[in-house]
Design an enzyme around this catalytic site. Structure first.
Site, PDB file in Angstrom:
ATOM      1  N   HIS A 121      -9.059  -2.257  -4.923  1.00 21.38           N
ATOM      2  CA  HIS A 121      -7.976  -2.577  -4.003  1.00 21.38           C
ATOM      3  C   HIS A 121      -6.972  -3.535  -4.634  1.00 21.38           C
ATOM      4  O   HIS A 121      -5.757  -3.406  -4.394  1.00 21.38           O
ATOM      5  CB  HIS A 121      -8.487  -3.179  -2.694  1.00 21.38           C
ATOM      6  N   HIS A 138      -0.386 -10.963  -5.363  1.00 18.22           N
ATOM      7  CA  HIS A 138       1.003 -10.549  -5.159  1.00 18.22           C
ATOM      8  C   HIS A 138       1.988 -11.480  -5.870  1.00 18.22           C
ATOM      9  O   HIS A 138       2.947 -11.018  -6.498  1.00 18.22           O
ATOM     10  CB  HIS A 138       1.326 -10.519  -3.670  1.00 18.22           C
ATOM     11  N   HIS A 162       0.831  -1.210   0.000  1.00 15.30           N
ATOM     12  CA  HIS A 162       0.000   0.000   0.000  1.00 15.30           C
ATOM     13  C   HIS A 162       0.866   1.261   0.000  1.00 15.30           C
ATOM     14  O   HIS A 162       0.551   2.244  -0.678  1.00 15.30           O
ATOM     15  CB  HIS A 162      -0.939   0.011   1.204  1.00 15.30           C
ATOM     16  N   ASP A 214      -2.985  -2.971  -4.919  1.00 16.41           N
ATOM     17  CA  ASP A 214      -1.950  -3.961  -4.642  1.00 16.41           C
ATOM     18  C   ASP A 214      -1.016  -4.124  -5.836  1.00 16.41           C
ATOM     19  O   ASP A 214       0.205  -4.204  -5.687  1.00 16.41           O
ATOM     20  CB  ASP A 214      -2.579  -5.312  -4.302  1.00 16.41           C
TER      21      ASP A 214
END
Length: 315
Positions: free
Chosen positions: A242, A269, A84, A246
């Protein structure tokens, strides 16, 4: 080219501090952001007791991507949940920054990037005298894993197209697609919060994760497949936004900003990091460029240059 490039590198004007709690560790942590010289890049200084360790914010330093993006050794010294903060650095166009941190995890704050935006607004952003270099994608690069995929494609700008697909009807299939600049980041992405499922909480706690998670810093989907947070969603497709946040944070670990389009479907990720490594491992897929001197009324042209000293391909 019809998009706007910032010609020169930036840093913050003044020191600024944030305090909070690690979402996984549950421990308090303080972070200081300090100005840095041109070509420093983004550098973390982890201080624990009398010891200090430096971590460069580069994909070559990523040690784990299970529930967050972690720099360093998961079994040793590391800094977790950097995504973030790094998304904010990317979104606001900050090239050089020293980050002093006294714990092994960046604070989760409210689960979004807004507190970082406000901190950098308080500090101010300073333009330096050294030109910014960009990674320009010149051919498609793609990775796949089962039904998931991610790719970089040439594009005249910096763009993200992030699609997610969850069985939960609270989320379902969502897409966020947009070019990126500081105004768009502030308005459309920065306030999107991390999210999770109540059914997973006990398993995560038993594994030593999410010890600092709460309704104050996470969107939580209950057993009835409804968002249980008071006030509900900040955006209709907050979940996809969101995931875009990321992805921005993960791709900020390239060592320079990129010109191109990043697309993903059911990513995360691990896939973001793998796609970035795939791009940077193929020197025919990108070039390092900077802007030429602008002429009145004309858009800047770009020329190929050598890579920045802090970039992973020269480490």
């Amino acid at each position: 080219m019809g998009f706007v490039l910032h010609d020169y590198q930036t840093t913050v004007k003044a020191r600024v501090t944030l305090t909070g709690t690690g979402v996984h560790s549950g421990r308090p942590v303080t972070v200081h952001f300090l100005p840095a010289d041109a070509d420093t890049g983004i550098v973390f200084h982890l201080s624990t007791g009398d010891q200090s360790r430096e971590f460069r914010a580069l994909v070559s330093e990523v040690g784990a991507t299970d529930l967050c993006t972690m720099l360093g050794d998961p079994a040793g010294e590391h800094i977790g949940t950097v995504e973030h903060l790094m998304a904010t650095v990317f979104g606001l166009g900050i090239d050089n920054l020293i980050i002093e941190i006294d714990g092994s995890e960046v604070p989760i704050l409210d689960g979004s990037a807004m507190a970082f935006v406000e901190a950098f607004d308080q500090a101010g952003i300073d333009t330096l005298s050294v030109r910014r270099r960009y990674i320009r994608v010149v051919k498609p690069v793609r990775i796949e894993a089962g039904a998931s995929w991610a790719e970089f494609r040439p594009y005249d700008g910096t763009r993200f197209e992030v699609e997610i697909d969850f069985e939960s009807p609270a989320i379902g299939r969502q897409l966020f697609a947009s070019d990126i600049n500081p105004d768009i980041f502030r308005r459309d992405i920065a306030r999107a919060r991390t999210f999770g499922f109540m059914k997973d909480v006990e398993r995560l706690w038993a594994a030593g994760y999410a010890l600092g998670s709460s309704l104050e810093n996470s969107l939580v989907i209950g057993d009835d497949n409804r968002v249980i947070n008071v006030g509900g969603l900040r955006y209709p497709n907050e979940f996809a936004r969101h995931k875009t946040l990321d992805a921005m944070g993960d791709l900020a670990l390239a060592g320079a900003r990129f010109i191109g389009c990043f697309r993903s479907y059911r990513g995360g990720h691990r896939m973001n990091a793998a796609a970035l490594r795939r791009l940077l491992s193929d020197r025919t897929a990108f070039e390092i460029v900077e802007t030429r001197r602008r002429e009145r009324g004309r858009v800047a042209e770009m020329i190929a240059v050598s890579g920045p000293v802090y970039a992973p391909w020269v480490i």
